[in-house]
Design an enzyme around this catalytic site. Structure first.
Site, PDB file in Angstrom:
ATOM      1  CE  LYS A  54      37.982  36.663  36.260  1.00  0.00           C
ATOM      2  NZ  LYS A  54      38.142  38.053  35.852  1.00  0.00           N
ATOM      3  CD  GLN A  98      40.033  41.102  36.930  1.00  0.00           C
ATOM      4  OE1 GLN A  98      39.838  39.979  36.455  1.00  0.00           O
ATOM      5  NE2 GLN A  98      39.132  41.718  37.682  1.00  0.00           N
ATOM      6  CG  ASP A 121      34.672  40.180  31.460  1.00  0.00           C
ATOM      7  OD1 ASP A 121      34.149  39.345  32.219  1.00  0.00           O
ATOM      8  OD2 ASP A 121      35.682  40.839  31.755  1.00  0.00           O
TER       9      ASP A 121
END
Ligand code: NDP
Length: 297
Positions: A54, A98, A121
């Site tokens: 990422k 994460q 997200d």
């Protein structure tokens, strides 16, 4: 029938190039480099690989990467303090914590603490509610990428029978909402569904998000269907040698390819779209928060 492969690697590269072009444009027009903050807690090897990827792609797209690495022993209060500081930082457009998080941390509480305007997200309950009510908001990256793959082979999905296997908050449920918004007739199947093969055989669009290697067999696929395989499973590969492994999806790719019209491979299908959509969501969030035109990525 031999299915046409939907090339997620190429489609994702194209989307990342559009993000990079928009990023160059906002730098020229406004002198601003949008920022994506990634927070990693602990040493989960899969998460470390994913976060590294990422960060690399964030930089390649011309965005600013902000990284916070916390130890496995970090407390919930320490993580919430990092999230709170990122919420307040005007140079941060997107925040990604994460998952999974270590056991001492309540992931729901952390997700709820992220500013919904920076929740790239799309997991915050406000963004989940906006998706459900069709009122905008940031959409989870994997289902968003899956929809883009579907639309790459068929622009109008209205009226099609869609079956989503899996009902997680991260993939299955938002995928079902996105397909409903496209006017598909949507069925969501899960581990308690009766006669899964019969449910799958109805599907013009079959999305598999289960996490069980090659569970969906070729004769479960309706001839001519579009198959999106979200699953990423590592299985032993004795042909490569002792202890070697390979990645497979939730669909028996070889057999399903004989039935479907279009199918995503694993790897090289949905996986690359997830990070590309994360970057696209960061741009969308930046544009909305900073009053720039919607990048329409
Ligand atoms: P979860 O484990 O959270 O959810 C799995 C879902 O599958 C559950 O709803 C479960 O049902 C259902 N399920 C399990 N067994 C069966 C069965 N035998 N028959 C029917 N349904 C079943 O997984 P995720 O949604 O997070 O991920 C799914 C897969 O997608 C994984 O392989 C994951 O690695 C992959 N993934 C890939 C991403 C990418 O970027 N390509 C990103 C995210 C995930 P129930 O609710 O009843 O338990």
């Amino acid at each position: 029938m031999t299915a046409q492969i939907i090339d997620g690697t190429a489609i994702a590269a194209n989307l990342r190039a559009k993000v990079a072009a928009y990023s160059a444009d906002v730098l020229a027009r406004h002198g601003v480099v949008p920022g994506l903050a990634v927070v990693l807690v602990g040493n989960n090897p899969a998460s470390q690989v994913y976060v590294r990827s990422k960060i690399k792609m964030t930089k390649e797209a011309g965005l600013n990467s902000i990284e916070h690495m916390l130890p496995e022993t970090a407390t919930q209060a320490e993580l919430l303090a990092v999230v709170s500081a990122l919420n307040a930082d005007p140079s941060v457009d997107g925040i990604l914590v994460q998952l999974p998080l270590p056991a001492q941390i309540d992931a729901d509480a952390v997700i709820a603490a992220i500013d919904p305007a920076k929740d790239v997200d799309g997991f915050h309950p406000i963004n989940a509610g906006r998706l459900m009510t069709g009122t905008g908001g940031l959409v989870p990256c994997t289902p968003l990428g899956s929809l883009k793959l579907l639309q790459s082979v068929r622009a109008d999905l209205a009226g099609l029978e869609a079956v989503v296997v899996g009902r997680s908050n991260i993939v299955g449920k938002p995928m079902a909402q996105l397909l409903l918004a496209q006017s598909c007739t949507v069925t969501v199947a899960h581990s308690r569904s009766h006669d899964l093969p019969a449910i799958c055989r109805r599907a013009d669009i079959l999305v598999a998000a289960v996490g069980r290697p090659e569970m969906i067999k070729g004769d479960w696929i309706k001839p001519g269907a579009i198959v999106i395989d979200v699953g990423i499973n590592r299985v032993p590969d004795p042909a490569k040698g002792e202890g070697k492994t390979r990645l497979v999806g939730d669909v028996d790719f070889t057999a399903a390819s004989q039935q479907a019209a279009f199918i995503t491979p694993v790897p090289g299908g949905v996986g690359p779209m997830t990070i590309a959509c994360l970057l696209a969501n960061t741009m969308t969030a930046a544009a909305k928060r900073r009053g720039w035109p919607d990048p329409a990525l």
